[in-house]
Design a protein around this motif. Structure first.
Motif, PDB file in Angstrom:
ATOM      1  N   ALA A   1      13.105  -8.062  -7.157  1.00 57.09           N
ATOM      2  CA  ALA A   1      12.871  -8.758  -8.420  1.00 57.09           C
ATOM      3  C   ALA A   1      13.964  -8.437  -9.435  1.00 57.09           C
ATOM      4  CB  ALA A   1      11.500  -8.370  -8.976  1.00 57.09           C
ATOM      5  N   LEU A   2      14.361  -7.168  -9.507  1.00 57.02           N
ATOM      6  CA  LEU A   2      15.343  -6.771 -10.517  1.00 57.02           C
ATOM      7  C   LEU A   2      16.747  -7.245 -10.162  1.00 57.02           C
ATOM      8  CD1 LEU A   2      14.048  -3.207 -11.374  1.00 57.02           C
ATOM      9  CD2 LEU A   2      13.951  -5.254 -12.790  1.00 57.02           C
ATOM     10  N   ARG A   3      17.057  -7.341  -8.872  1.00 54.14           N
ATOM     11  CA  ARG A   3      18.374  -7.855  -8.479  1.00 54.14           C
ATOM     12  C   ARG A   3      18.567  -9.275  -9.009  1.00 54.14           C
ATOM     13  NH1 ARG A   3      18.029  -6.676  -3.513  1.00 54.14           N
ATOM     14  NH2 ARG A   3      19.133  -4.686  -3.658  1.00 54.14           N
ATOM     15  N   GLU A   4      17.541 -10.085  -8.947  1.00 54.26           N
ATOM     16  CA  GLU A   4      17.627 -11.449  -9.463  1.00 54.26           C
ATOM     17  C   GLU A   4      17.843 -11.446 -10.977  1.00 54.26           C
ATOM     18  OE1 GLU A   4      14.131 -13.489  -8.250  1.00 54.26           O
ATOM     19  OE2 GLU A   4      14.620 -13.403  -6.102  1.00 54.26           O
ATOM     20  N   ARG A   5      17.181 -10.529 -11.653  1.00 54.03           N
ATOM     21  CA  ARG A   5      17.344 -10.456 -13.111  1.00 54.03           C
ATOM     22  C   ARG A   5      18.766 -10.014 -13.481  1.00 54.03           C
ATOM     23  NH1 ARG A   5      13.041 -11.961 -11.790  1.00 54.03           N
ATOM     24  NH2 ARG A   5      14.381 -13.782 -11.654  1.00 54.03           N
ATOM     25  N   PHE A   6      19.334  -9.079 -12.714  1.00 51.63           N
ATOM     26  CA  PHE A   6      20.705  -8.651 -12.970  1.00 51.63           C
ATOM     27  C   PHE A   6      21.665  -9.832 -12.858  1.00 51.63           C
ATOM     28  CE2 PHE A   6      19.604  -4.105 -11.893  1.00 51.63           C
ATOM     29  CZ  PHE A   6      20.074  -3.565 -13.076  1.00 51.63           C
ATOM     30  N   LEU A   7      21.452 -10.665 -11.860  1.00 46.98           N
ATOM     31  CA  LEU A   7      22.358 -11.781 -11.611  1.00 46.98           C
ATOM     32  C   LEU A   7      22.258 -12.856 -12.682  1.00 46.98           C
ATOM     33  CD1 LEU A   7      21.939 -12.113  -7.733  1.00 46.98           C
ATOM     34  CD2 LEU A   7      23.913 -11.201  -8.984  1.00 46.98           C
ATOM     35  N   GLU A   8      21.090 -13.006 -13.302  1.00 42.90           N
ATOM     36  CA  GLU A   8      20.923 -14.079 -14.275  1.00 42.90           C
ATOM     37  C   GLU A   8      21.152 -13.632 -15.714  1.00 42.90           C
ATOM     38  OE1 GLU A   8      16.099 -14.039 -15.204  1.00 42.90           O
ATOM     39  OE2 GLU A   8      16.905 -15.396 -13.700  1.00 42.90           O
ATOM     40  N   ALA A   9      21.172 -12.325 -15.960  1.00 42.30           N
ATOM     41  CA  ALA A   9      21.282 -11.837 -17.338  1.00 42.30           C
ATOM     42  C   ALA A   9      22.678 -12.061 -17.915  1.00 42.30           C
ATOM     43  CB  ALA A   9      20.938 -10.353 -17.393  1.00 42.30           C
ATOM     44  N   GLU A  10      22.713 -12.378 -19.194  1.00 46.06           N
ATOM     45  CA  GLU A  10      23.993 -12.554 -19.883  1.00 46.06           C
ATOM     46  C   GLU A  10      24.454 -11.282 -20.598  1.00 46.06           C
ATOM     47  OE1 GLU A  10      21.802 -16.425 -19.637  1.00 46.06           O
ATOM     48  OE2 GLU A  10      21.291 -14.472 -20.515  1.00 46.06           O
ATOM     49  N   VAL A  11      23.520 -10.378 -20.859  1.00 49.64           N
ATOM     50  CA  VAL A  11      23.830  -9.153 -21.610  1.00 49.64           C
ATOM     51  C   VAL A  11      23.113  -7.981 -20.950  1.00 49.64           C
ATOM     52  CG1 VAL A  11      23.473  -7.926 -23.810  1.00 49.64           C
ATOM     53  CG2 VAL A  11      24.201 -10.315 -23.820  1.00 49.64           C
TER      54      VAL A  11
ATOM     55  N   SER B   1       0.792  -1.222   0.000  1.00 50.95           N
ATOM     56  CA  SER B   1       0.000   0.000   0.000  1.00 50.95           C
ATOM     57  C   SER B   1       0.829   1.279   0.000  1.00 50.95           C
ATOM     58  CB  SER B   1      -0.935   0.018   1.217  1.00 50.95           C
ATOM     59  OG  SER B   1      -0.174  -0.090   2.420  1.00 50.95           O
ATOM     60  N   ASP B   2       2.156   1.149   0.213  1.00 48.14           N
ATOM     61  CA  ASP B   2       2.963   2.364   0.234  1.00 48.14           C
ATOM     62  C   ASP B   2       4.126   2.238  -0.742  1.00 48.14           C
ATOM     63  OD1 ASP B   2       5.594   1.600   1.821  1.00 48.14           O
ATOM     64  OD2 ASP B   2       3.923   0.702   2.898  1.00 48.14           O
ATOM     65  N   ARG B   3       4.707   3.374  -1.073  1.00 45.26           N
ATOM     66  CA  ARG B   3       5.756   3.436  -2.085  1.00 45.26           C
ATOM     67  C   ARG B   3       7.006   2.660  -1.677  1.00 45.26           C
ATOM     68  NH1 ARG B   3       3.271   8.421  -1.984  1.00 45.26           N
ATOM     69  NH2 ARG B   3       2.426   9.149  -3.967  1.00 45.26           N
ATOM     70  N   ALA B   4       7.342   2.691  -0.386  1.00 48.46           N
ATOM     71  CA  ALA B   4       8.544   1.989   0.074  1.00 48.46           C
ATOM     72  C   ALA B   4       8.442   0.487  -0.170  1.00 48.46           C
ATOM     73  CB  ALA B   4       8.778   2.275   1.556  1.00 48.46           C
ATOM     74  N   ALA B   5       7.259  -0.076   0.075  1.00 49.39           N
ATOM     75  CA  ALA B   5       7.065  -1.510  -0.150  1.00 49.39           C
ATOM     76  C   ALA B   5       7.157  -1.848  -1.630  1.00 49.39           C
ATOM     77  CB  ALA B   5       5.711  -1.939   0.415  1.00 49.39           C
ATOM     78  N   LEU B   6       6.593  -1.006  -2.474  1.00 43.61           N
ATOM     79  CA  LEU B   6       6.655  -1.225  -3.917  1.00 43.61           C
ATOM     80  C   LEU B   6       8.098  -1.162  -4.403  1.00 43.61           C
ATOM     81  CD1 LEU B   6       3.592   0.949  -4.975  1.00 43.61           C
ATOM     82  CD2 LEU B   6       3.729  -1.548  -5.078  1.00 43.61           C
ATOM     83  N   LEU B   7       8.842  -0.174  -3.927  1.00 48.13           N
ATOM     84  CA  LEU B   7      10.226  -0.025  -4.353  1.00 48.13           C
ATOM     85  C   LEU B   7      11.074  -1.203  -3.896  1.00 48.13           C
ATOM     86  CD1 LEU B   7      12.396   1.694  -5.681  1.00 48.13           C
ATOM     87  CD2 LEU B   7      12.661   2.927  -3.518  1.00 48.13           C
ATOM     88  N   ALA B   8      10.889  -1.641  -2.655  1.00 44.23           N
ATOM     89  CA  ALA B   8      11.660  -2.774  -2.137  1.00 44.23           C
ATOM     90  C   ALA B   8      11.387  -4.039  -2.946  1.00 44.23           C
ATOM     91  CB  ALA B   8      11.322  -3.001  -0.661  1.00 44.23           C
ATOM     92  N   GLU B   9      10.125  -4.244  -3.321  1.00 38.83           N
ATOM     93  CA  GLU B   9       9.788  -5.432  -4.102  1.00 38.83           C
ATOM     94  C   GLU B   9      10.402  -5.372  -5.496  1.00 38.83           C
ATOM     95  OE1 GLU B   9       5.783  -7.656  -5.706  1.00 38.83           O
ATOM     96  OE2 GLU B   9       5.935  -7.106  -3.592  1.00 38.83           O
ATOM     97  N   ALA B  10      10.377  -4.185  -6.112  1.00 31.94           N
ATOM     98  CA  ALA B  10      10.980  -4.041  -7.438  1.00 31.94           C
ATOM     99  C   ALA B  10      12.482  -4.297  -7.377  1.00 31.94           C
ATOM    100  CB  ALA B  10      10.705  -2.644  -7.982  1.00 31.94           C
ATOM    101  N   ARG B  11      13.139  -3.781  -6.338  1.00 33.27           N
ATOM    102  CA  ARG B  11      14.582  -4.006  -6.186  1.00 33.27           C
ATOM    103  C   ARG B  11      14.883  -5.505  -6.066  1.00 33.27           C
ATOM    104  NH1 ARG B  11      16.000   0.834  -1.888  1.00 33.27           N
ATOM    105  NH2 ARG B  11      16.634   2.401  -3.428  1.00 33.27           N
TER     106      ARG B  11
END
Length: 225
Positions: A194-204, A182-192
């Protein structure tokens, strides 16, 4: 005809004016963008002079673009990099695809790039079996919602936090469905997360640049990608 075609502008504008959620989201822009920008400029007495100087530099570079691009290429090569030249969008897309295929890329993390939008690189990569993941928060939000950006520097300005929460719940299915968003901090933490995992798995990685420094062959990003 595409929904985003200029020929549909009048119909789209009428529909947008009647969209209460859109109007609420855009109403936040005055405080979140316009007023904050004004306050930031007020803290920098030389703001107008710096802006005028930046425009002067930009106009000069555009008038001598061939010279600066060739100097940039020379210094990129000297630094061990490679510069590819593309005459048209299709050629640019093929260059990116070939680089991805050279390393067997399945996932690509991508910073905000208006050129990427202009050449439609994301759907092209997807059509060729490569998953692009936007890492700028606004771009990530509209990618999950399958929408184009609504502003060059604020691509998700038309979306409110409730709509963002709905998109996160729909796509981040590994998380508890009852989690509070319900708040911006929770949304931002969740996006971080999810995206941290994508950074670790990406090849390019793919990114635009705010500045290309011809003198050094460097690319500079000064925003939040």
């Amino acid at each position: 005809m595409s929904e985003m075609s200029p020929l549909r502008f009048k119909d789209n504008a009428i529909r947008a004016l009647g969209d209460a959620e859109l109007q609420r989201a855009l109403g936040n822009m005055r405080q979140g963008f316009i007023e904050r920008r004004t306050k930031a400029a007020e803290r920098l007495p030389e703001f107008d002079a710096l802006r005028d100087k930046a425009k002067e530099i930009k106009d000069h570079v555009l008038a001598h673009l061939d010279v600066y691009l060739e100097a940039f290429e020379k210094n990129v090569v000297a630094n061990g990099g490679t510069v590819h030249w593309a005459k048209e969008p299709a050629q640019a897309r093929d260059i990116v695809l070939n680089i991805c295929r050279l390393v067997g890329a399945e996932t690509v993390t991508k910073g905000k790039s208006m050129i990427g939008e202009e050449i439609a690189i994301n759907p092209f990569l997807e059509a060729n079996g490569i998953r692009p993941v936007e890492t700028d928060l606004g771009e990530y939000i509209i990618q999950l919602r399958d929408e184009p950006p609504s502003h060059i520097i604020a691509p998700a300005i038309h979306v409110n936090k409730e709509q963002i929460a709905e998109a996160f719940r729909r796509h981040h299915r590994d998380l508890a469905p009852e989690r509070p968003l319900s708040d911006r901090a929770a949304l931002l933490a969740e996006a971080r997360r999810a995206l941290r995992e994508r950074f670790l798995e990406a090849e390019v990685g793919i990114t635009g640049a705010n500045f290309l420094i011809a003198e050094t062959g460097s690319a500079v990003i000064v925003t939040n990608e």
